[in-house]
Design a protein around this motif. Structure first.
Motif, PDB file in Angstrom:
ATOM      1  N   ARG A 167     -23.245  94.688 -30.563  1.00 27.15           N
ATOM      2  CA  ARG A 167     -22.662  94.317 -29.273  1.00 27.15           C
ATOM      3  C   ARG A 167     -23.394  95.013 -28.126  1.00 27.15           C
ATOM      4  NH1 ARG A 167     -18.049  96.475 -28.770  1.00 27.15           N
ATOM      5  NH2 ARG A 167     -17.739  97.548 -30.762  1.00 27.15           N
ATOM      6  N   ILE A 168     -24.632  95.345 -28.363  1.00 28.82           N
ATOM      7  CA  ILE A 168     -25.471  96.031 -27.375  1.00 28.82           C
ATOM      8  C   ILE A 168     -26.606  95.097 -26.971  1.00 28.82           C
ATOM      9  CG2 ILE A 168     -26.934  98.035 -26.940  1.00 28.82           C
ATOM     10  CD1 ILE A 168     -24.126  98.901 -27.486  1.00 28.82           C
ATOM     11  N   ASP A 169     -26.920  95.042 -25.685  1.00 27.60           N
ATOM     12  CA  ASP A 169     -28.079  94.270 -25.220  1.00 27.60           C
ATOM     13  C   ASP A 169     -29.250  95.235 -25.067  1.00 27.60           C
ATOM     14  OD1 ASP A 169     -29.768  92.341 -24.218  1.00 27.60           O
ATOM     15  OD2 ASP A 169     -29.028  92.530 -22.158  1.00 27.60           O
ATOM     16  N   LYS A 170     -30.162  95.206 -26.042  1.00 27.31           N
ATOM     17  CA  LYS A 170     -31.352  96.068 -26.006  1.00 27.31           C
ATOM     18  C   LYS A 170     -32.548  95.180 -25.692  1.00 27.31           C
ATOM     19  CE  LYS A 170     -30.737  97.354 -30.245  1.00 27.31           C
ATOM     20  NZ  LYS A 170     -30.994  97.988 -31.562  1.00 27.31           N
ATOM     21  N   ARG A 171     -33.146  95.355 -24.530  1.00 25.54           N
ATOM     22  CA  ARG A 171     -34.293  94.553 -24.129  1.00 25.54           C
ATOM     23  C   ARG A 171     -35.535  95.409 -24.015  1.00 25.54           C
ATOM     24  NH1 ARG A 171     -33.378  88.967 -23.153  1.00 25.54           N
ATOM     25  NH2 ARG A 171     -31.197  88.678 -23.767  1.00 25.54           N
ATOM     26  N   TYR A 172     -36.578  94.928 -24.641  1.00 23.22           N
ATOM     27  CA  TYR A 172     -37.869  95.597 -24.596  1.00 23.22           C
ATOM     28  C   TYR A 172     -38.890  94.657 -23.967  1.00 23.22           C
ATOM     29  CZ  TYR A 172     -35.927  98.735 -28.181  1.00 23.22           C
ATOM     30  OH  TYR A 172     -35.153  99.621 -28.883  1.00 23.22           O
ATOM     31  N   GLN A 173     -39.974  95.227 -23.465  1.00 24.20           N
ATOM     32  CA  GLN A 173     -41.145  94.427 -23.140  1.00 24.20           C
ATOM     33  C   GLN A 173     -42.317  94.975 -23.933  1.00 24.20           C
ATOM     34  OE1 GLN A 173     -41.761  93.795 -18.936  1.00 24.20           O
ATOM     35  NE2 GLN A 173     -40.062  92.342 -18.841  1.00 24.20           N
ATOM     36  N   ALA A 174     -43.128  94.055 -24.442  1.00 30.59           N
ATOM     37  CA  ALA A 174     -44.265  94.428 -25.278  1.00 30.59           C
ATOM     38  C   ALA A 174     -45.471  93.612 -24.838  1.00 30.59           C
ATOM     39  CB  ALA A 174     -43.960  94.159 -26.748  1.00 30.59           C
ATOM     40  N   LEU A 175     -46.596  94.285 -24.706  1.00 33.02           N
ATOM     41  CA  LEU A 175     -47.856  93.597 -24.429  1.00 33.02           C
ATOM     42  C   LEU A 175     -48.551  93.414 -25.769  1.00 33.02           C
ATOM     43  CD1 LEU A 175     -49.698  92.562 -22.084  1.00 33.02           C
ATOM     44  CD2 LEU A 175     -50.905  94.759 -22.269  1.00 33.02           C
ATOM     45  N   VAL A 176     -48.684  92.142 -26.193  1.00 33.32           N
ATOM     46  CA  VAL A 176     -49.262  91.873 -27.507  1.00 33.32           C
ATOM     47  C   VAL A 176     -50.624  91.210 -27.355  1.00 33.32           C
ATOM     48  CG1 VAL A 176     -46.967  91.632 -28.527  1.00 33.32           C
ATOM     49  CG2 VAL A 176     -48.174  89.577 -27.754  1.00 33.32           C
ATOM     50  N   GLN A 177     -51.441  91.355 -28.371  1.00 36.39           N
ATOM     51  CA  GLN A 177     -52.767  90.747 -28.359  1.00 36.39           C
ATOM     52  C   GLN A 177     -52.672  89.231 -28.533  1.00 36.39           C
ATOM     53  OE1 GLN A 177     -54.954  94.653 -30.352  1.00 36.39           O
ATOM     54  NE2 GLN A 177     -55.355  92.631 -31.208  1.00 36.39           N
ATOM     55  N   ARG A 276     -34.397  97.617 -20.617  1.00 34.89           N
ATOM     56  CA  ARG A 276     -33.000  97.455 -20.205  1.00 34.89           C
ATOM     57  C   ARG A 276     -32.066  97.736 -21.377  1.00 34.89           C
ATOM     58  NH1 ARG A 276     -33.316  92.688 -18.529  1.00 34.89           N
ATOM     59  NH2 ARG A 276     -32.019  91.432 -19.924  1.00 34.89           N
ATOM     60  N   LEU A 277     -30.936  98.363 -21.052  1.00 34.85           N
ATOM     61  CA  LEU A 277     -29.921  98.667 -22.055  1.00 34.85           C
ATOM     62  C   LEU A 277     -28.563  98.347 -21.458  1.00 34.85           C
ATOM     63  CD1 LEU A 277     -29.383  99.950 -24.859  1.00 34.85           C
ATOM     64  CD2 LEU A 277     -29.209 102.167 -23.701  1.00 34.85           C
TER      65      LEU A 277
END
Length: 309
Positions: A167-177, A276-277
């Protein structure tokens, strides 16, 4: 005191390397299993073995397990660069910097979020094991961004339940190849410890169910910036799943990233940030969200990759 175990090798482990079989049977890392074998503390049908030998179903295994290492103790000390995004009587949300673990673990000698908070005089919940009191979730040492720590016992129990129930909104950003195809998608692949590399994880049949959703924020010539939403929270999940679809995170050499690209962008770690959390506040139940800006190294790398496009 050492613990002596005697048991037949299960048929399901037929043909496995001895170190892999020990790791699976006793919940050890491959490295620790290899050390026990090297010490002569593993007998197969009464004979010493090498870690690369293969086990046979039904063979008799005798293992002398050393006593478990004592739990490390948090060291209260300042952590440079660790900011506070929010704090009240129940929670503290930190902006975790690079090179800082969530809590002390065996073999980790660097700084920790828990030690930094204690060193700065913050009160932390006493629930949980002594080395990770108040810790309800973790970020890898070289992953930066928003992380919440419980200050009250009520907050600890409610946040632990919320994370367990997703029930948690865990948002990441990742720079991928490269450029993932499709630009928006889901990676649903089980994860477990890598069968041959200690400390790494991999997509493994029979591993723990793991689901990662991603969406493209911006595509560049050499890389793509993704917004990532975790449905589960396995160790190294985003790193493993991106590598599995052949788009490793830029700078993540442990999972197959191009070192030449990382060097050109000035990166010494994976481009992965918990931006973001969001969760229901454990005291009053209202939804709260916290955002973490890019740290300098990731912002600079993004500027370079954008300029080259």
């Amino acid at each position: 005191m050492s613990d002596v175990r005697s048991l037949p090798v299960p048929d399901g482990l037929e043909g496995e390397r001895v170190d892999a079989a020990l790791a699976r049977l006793f919940g050890l890392s491959r490295g620790r299993a290899a050390d026990i074998i090297a010490a002569g503390d593993v007998l197969l049908d009464g004979k010493e073995v090498a870690k690369s030998d293969r086990v046979t179903g039904g063979s008799w295994l005798e293992v002398t397990l050393p006593p478990p290492p004592s739990a490390p103790v948090p060291v209260a000390e300042p952590v440079p660069g660790m900011g506070i995004l929010y704090e009240d009587d129940d929670i503290v949300v930190v902006n975790k910097p690079i090179g800082v673990a969530a809590h002390p673990t065996v073999g980790w000698t660097g700084k920790t979020v828990l030690g930094g908070l204690l060193g700065a005089g913050h009160t932390i919940a006493t629930s949980g094991a002594s080395e990770r009191q108040g810790i309800v979730h973790r970020l890898d040492a070289n992953t930066t961004g928003a992380m919440v720590v419980a200050k009250s016992e009520t907050a600890y129990s409610r946040l632990k339940r919320a994370f367990k129930e997703r029930r948690i909104d865990k948002r990441y950003q990742a720079l991928v190849q490269g450029h993932p195809d499709p630009f928006r998608g889901t990676v649903d692949a089980p994860i477990d410890r890598h069968p041959s590399h200690d400390g790494r994880f991999a997509v493994v049949a029979g591993g723990k169910p793991s689901v990662t959703h991603y969406d493209t924020v911006e595509a560049f010539r050499a890389a793509t910036l993704l917004d990532v939403d975790l449905e589960t929270g396995r160790t190294h999940q985003i790193r493993v799943h991106m590598a599995a679809i052949r788009h490793p995170i830029v700078g993540d050499m442990a999972y197959g990233a191009d070192p030449t690209l990382a060097a050109r962008l000035g990166l010494k770690r994976q481009w992965l940030h918990a931006v973001r959390l969001g969760f229901e506040h454990p005291a009053h139940g209202e939804w709260v969200e916290f955002e973490s800006p890019y740290p300098d190294d990731l912002a600079r790398a993004l500027e370079i990759v954008a300029a080259e496009s």
